[in-house]
Design a protein around this motif. Structure first.
Motif, PDB file in Angstrom:
ATOM      1  N   LEU A 188     -81.347 -56.772-108.333  1.00 55.90           N
ATOM      2  CA  LEU A 188     -81.234 -56.446-109.755  1.00 55.90           C
ATOM      3  C   LEU A 188     -79.834 -56.845-110.223  1.00 55.90           C
ATOM      4  O   LEU A 188     -78.859 -56.138-109.974  1.00 55.90           O
ATOM      5  N   ASP A 189     -79.742 -58.007-110.867  1.00 52.85           N
ATOM      6  CA  ASP A 189     -78.451 -58.474-111.380  1.00 52.85           C
ATOM      7  C   ASP A 189     -78.291 -57.962-112.809  1.00 52.85           C
ATOM      8  O   ASP A 189     -79.015 -58.402-113.705  1.00 52.85           O
ATOM      9  N   THR A 190     -77.356 -57.035-113.001  1.00 48.76           N
ATOM     10  CA  THR A 190     -77.212 -56.395-114.317  1.00 48.76           C
ATOM     11  C   THR A 190     -76.078 -57.001-115.141  1.00 48.76           C
ATOM     12  O   THR A 190     -75.638 -56.390-116.116  1.00 48.76           O
ATOM     13  N   SER A 191     -75.624 -58.207-114.750  1.00 47.99           N
ATOM     14  CA  SER A 191     -74.511 -58.844-115.485  1.00 47.99           C
ATOM     15  C   SER A 191     -74.774 -58.875-116.981  1.00 47.99           C
ATOM     16  O   SER A 191     -73.872 -58.684-117.786  1.00 47.99           O
ATOM     17  N   GLU A 192     -76.029 -59.173-117.343  1.00 48.73           N
ATOM     18  CA  GLU A 192     -76.357 -59.247-118.762  1.00 48.73           C
ATOM     19  C   GLU A 192     -77.412 -58.220-119.148  1.00 48.73           C
ATOM     20  O   GLU A 192     -78.253 -58.454-120.015  1.00 48.73           O
ATOM     21  N   MET A 193     -77.380 -57.077-118.451  1.00 52.08           N
ATOM     22  CA  MET A 193     -78.358 -56.016-118.692  1.00 52.08           C
ATOM     23  C   MET A 193     -77.650 -54.721-119.036  1.00 52.08           C
ATOM     24  O   MET A 193     -76.709 -54.330-118.348  1.00 52.08           O
ATOM     25  N   GLY A 194     -78.102 -54.044-120.064  1.00 47.77           N
ATOM     26  CA  GLY A 194     -77.569 -52.723-120.364  1.00 47.77           C
ATOM     27  C   GLY A 194     -78.170 -51.694-119.422  1.00 47.77           C
ATOM     28  O   GLY A 194     -79.053 -52.009-118.623  1.00 47.77           O
ATOM     29  N   ILE A 195     -77.678 -50.467-119.517  1.00 50.59           N
ATOM     30  CA  ILE A 195     -78.140 -49.389-118.640  1.00 50.59           C
ATOM     31  C   ILE A 195     -79.647 -49.151-118.803  1.00 50.59           C
ATOM     32  O   ILE A 195     -80.378 -48.981-117.829  1.00 50.59           O
ATOM     33  N   GLU A 196     -80.105 -49.165-120.057  1.00 54.80           N
ATOM     34  CA  GLU A 196     -81.506 -48.886-120.348  1.00 54.80           C
ATOM     35  C   GLU A 196     -82.416 -49.980-119.766  1.00 54.80           C
ATOM     36  O   GLU A 196     -83.457 -49.676-119.169  1.00 54.80           O
ATOM     37  N   ALA A 197     -82.021 -51.235-119.939  1.00 53.45           N
ATOM     38  CA  ALA A 197     -82.828 -52.355-119.435  1.00 53.45           C
ATOM     39  C   ALA A 197     -82.902 -52.331-117.910  1.00 53.45           C
ATOM     40  O   ALA A 197     -83.951 -52.596-117.320  1.00 53.45           O
ATOM     41  N   ALA A 198     -81.781 -51.998-117.265  1.00 57.69           N
ATOM     42  CA  ALA A 198     -81.763 -51.933-115.799  1.00 57.69           C
ATOM     43  C   ALA A 198     -82.684 -50.813-115.314  1.00 57.69           C
ATOM     44  O   ALA A 198     -83.456 -50.983-114.360  1.00 57.69           O
ATOM     45  N   PHE A 199     -82.609 -49.663-115.992  1.00 55.14           N
ATOM     46  CA  PHE A 199     -83.468 -48.536-115.623  1.00 55.14           C
ATOM     47  C   PHE A 199     -84.939 -48.908-115.790  1.00 55.14           C
ATOM     48  O   PHE A 199     -85.763 -48.644-114.905  1.00 55.14           O
ATOM     49  N   GLU A 200     -85.261 -49.546-116.898  1.00 55.28           N
ATOM     50  CA  GLU A 200     -86.651 -49.911-117.193  1.00 55.28           C
ATOM     51  C   GLU A 200     -87.191 -50.889-116.141  1.00 55.28           C
ATOM     52  O   GLU A 200     -88.324 -50.732-115.660  1.00 55.28           O
ATOM     53  N   ALA A 201     -86.387 -51.870-115.767  1.00 60.61           N
ATOM     54  CA  ALA A 201     -86.800 -52.845-114.743  1.00 60.61           C
ATOM     55  C   ALA A 201     -87.079 -52.134-113.415  1.00 60.61           C
ATOM     56  O   ALA A 201     -88.065 -52.424-112.726  1.00 60.61           O
ATOM     57  N   ALA A 202     -86.221 -51.189-113.058  1.00 58.48           N
ATOM     58  CA  ALA A 202     -86.390 -50.460-111.802  1.00 58.48           C
ATOM     59  C   ALA A 202     -87.601 -49.531-111.869  1.00 58.48           C
ATOM     60  O   ALA A 202     -88.377 -49.433-110.917  1.00 58.48           O
ATOM     61  N   ARG A 203     -87.760 -48.873-112.997  1.00 54.41           N
ATOM     62  CA  ARG A 203     -88.857 -47.908-113.151  1.00 54.41           C
ATOM     63  C   ARG A 203     -90.220 -48.576-112.946  1.00 54.41           C
ATOM     64  O   ARG A 203     -91.100 -48.030-112.272  1.00 54.41           O
ATOM     65  N   VAL A 204     -90.392 -49.774-113.524  1.00 58.08           N
ATOM     66  CA  VAL A 204     -91.656 -50.505-113.385  1.00 58.08           C
ATOM     67  C   VAL A 204     -91.946 -50.778-111.900  1.00 58.08           C
ATOM     68  O   VAL A 204     -93.080 -50.609-111.434  1.00 58.08           O
ATOM     69  N   LEU A 205     -90.908 -51.147-111.152  1.00 55.63           N
ATOM     70  CA  LEU A 205     -91.088 -51.449-109.725  1.00 55.63           C
ATOM     71  C   LEU A 205     -91.370 -50.185-108.912  1.00 55.63           C
ATOM     72  O   LEU A 205     -92.177 -50.198-107.985  1.00 55.63           O
ATOM     73  N   VAL A 206     -90.722 -49.071-109.277  1.00 55.48           N
ATOM     74  CA  VAL A 206     -90.978 -47.810-108.561  1.00 55.48           C
ATOM     75  C   VAL A 206     -92.406 -47.341-108.845  1.00 55.48           C
ATOM     76  O   VAL A 206     -93.126 -46.944-107.919  1.00 55.48           O
ATOM     77  N   ASP A 207     -92.831 -47.420-110.097  1.00 54.16           N
ATOM     78  CA  ASP A 207     -94.203 -47.020-110.437  1.00 54.16           C
ATOM     79  C   ASP A 207     -95.207 -47.833-109.620  1.00 54.16           C
ATOM     80  O   ASP A 207     -96.177 -47.287-109.090  1.00 54.16           O
ATOM     81  N   ALA A 208     -94.951 -49.128-109.505  1.00 58.12           N
ATOM     82  CA  ALA A 208     -95.857 -49.997-108.740  1.00 58.12           C
ATOM     83  C   ALA A 208     -95.868 -49.595-107.270  1.00 58.12           C
ATOM     84  O   ALA A 208     -96.928 -49.524-106.635  1.00 58.12           O
ATOM     85  N   ALA A 209     -94.692 -49.290-106.715  1.00 60.36           N
ATOM     86  CA  ALA A 209     -94.609 -48.896-105.309  1.00 60.36           C
ATOM     87  C   ALA A 209     -95.329 -47.567-105.062  1.00 60.36           C
ATOM     88  O   ALA A 209     -95.919 -47.356-104.007  1.00 60.36           O
ATOM     89  N   LEU A 210     -95.272 -46.672-106.040  1.00 54.87           N
ATOM     90  CA  LEU A 210     -95.922 -45.369-105.896  1.00 54.87           C
ATOM     91  C   LEU A 210     -97.443 -45.493-105.911  1.00 54.87           C
ATOM     92  O   LEU A 210     -98.148 -44.632-105.391  1.00 54.87           O
ATOM     93  N   GLN A 211     -97.943 -46.566-106.505  1.00 49.50           N
ATOM     94  CA  GLN A 211     -99.388 -46.732-106.612  1.00 49.50           C
ATOM     95  C   GLN A 211    -100.012 -47.431-105.413  1.00 49.50           C
ATOM     96  O   GLN A 211    -101.225 -47.452-105.285  1.00 49.50           O
ATOM     97  N   THR A 212     -99.167 -48.021-104.553  1.00 50.48           N
ATOM     98  CA  THR A 212     -99.732 -48.756-103.405  1.00 50.48           C
ATOM     99  C   THR A 212     -99.769 -47.885-102.156  1.00 50.48           C
ATOM    100  O   THR A 212     -99.103 -46.865-102.082  1.00 50.48           O
TER     101      THR A 212
END
Ligand code: CDP
Ligand code: CDP
Length: 212
Positions: A188-212
């Motif tokens: 997760l390269d946050t050079s051009e990402m705000g806190i909210e965008a970084a959280f959202e990107a991570a959240r989508v991946l965690v949700d996916a991991a929780l479903q498998t």
């Protein structure tokens, strides 16, 4: 299926690990440990008592006696302590003591988020999901700078950048548990990402991991 959730977050200094970890912990109802604080607290205890930073046996004794429940973020967030932390962090006996305490914490129900340098590679290799958070050194130095100014302090951007690079090099080049992404970590390269965008990107991946 194992219901104990562990989220591992690694990366270099000031990449946004702590900010992301706290957001994820709140979102999923997990406990959070900033493992950098354990290295900082060990270093600070030595500095406060006027003890040397290069005596591995002594530093390991201090590390073994650390109380994880009383780590104070504000007192530890000074530059000298971060620098000293990266010096005691090269010592295998110090790492062994702190990793043991970190693993105990990681096992706390119902689950945990740990952030540091070696969570996905050493502390919790079986974590449900791993992130390696980065940003360019310039962006990270700028963030640290704004943090210090925001707290009413004074800072020198060029000096912060030089210190970050030095500490990253020490963390990446040590033999025991060097800073590097686990093979199965999400980058997760946050050079051009705000806190909210970084959280959202991570959240989508965690949700996916929780479903498998
Ligand atoms: O824990 P770590 O040292 O990796 O970083 P942090 O303390 O979470 O974040 C360092 C600073 O960068 C904080 O002031 C955050 O608010 C800021 N930050 C940011 O501006 N954008 C991001 N995507 C993440 C963090
Ligand atoms: O907040 P920042 O990213 O600047 O540093 P930190 O996370 O508080 O970590 C301070 C130092 O502790 C790092 O530079 C590393 O040398 C060491 N550390 C480590 O070796 N392993 C960890 N899991 C966490 C921190």
């Amino acid at each position: 299926k194992d219901t104990h959730i562990i989220i591992a977050i690694d990366g270099p200094a000031a990449a946004g690990k702590g900010t992301l970890s706290r957001r994820l912990a709140a979102r999923y109802g997990l406990h959070h440990l900033d493992t950098g604080l354990t290295y900082r607290a060990t270093a600070k205890a030595l500095l406060d008592r006027g003890l040397p930073l290069d005596d591995e046996g002594l530093a390991a004794d201090v590390a073994r006696n650390l109380d994880l429940s009383s780590l104070d973020r504000s007192v530890l967030a000074v530059h000298e302590v971060g620098e000293a932390a990266s010096k005691v962090a090269v010592m295998p006996k110090v790492r062994r003591a702190l990793v043991e305490a970190q693993r105990d914490f990681a096992a706390t129900a119902p689950g945990t988020v740990l952030d540091g340098r070696d969570i996905g590679t050493v502390v919790c290799p079986d974590a449900l999901i791993k992130f390696y958070v980065t940003a360019s050194p310039e962006v990270r130095a700028q963030r640290r700078y704004e943090e210090i100014i925001g707290q009413g302090g004074s800072a020198d951007l060029a000096g912060i950048l030089a210190d970050l690079k030095k500490r990253d090099a020490r963390d990446s080049e040590r033999t025991d548990s060097p800073l590097k992404p686990a093979p199965d970590a999400h980058l997760l390269d946050t050079s051009e990402m705000g806190i909210e965008a970084a959280f959202e990107a991570a959240r989508v991946l965690v949700d996916a991991a929780l479903q498998t």
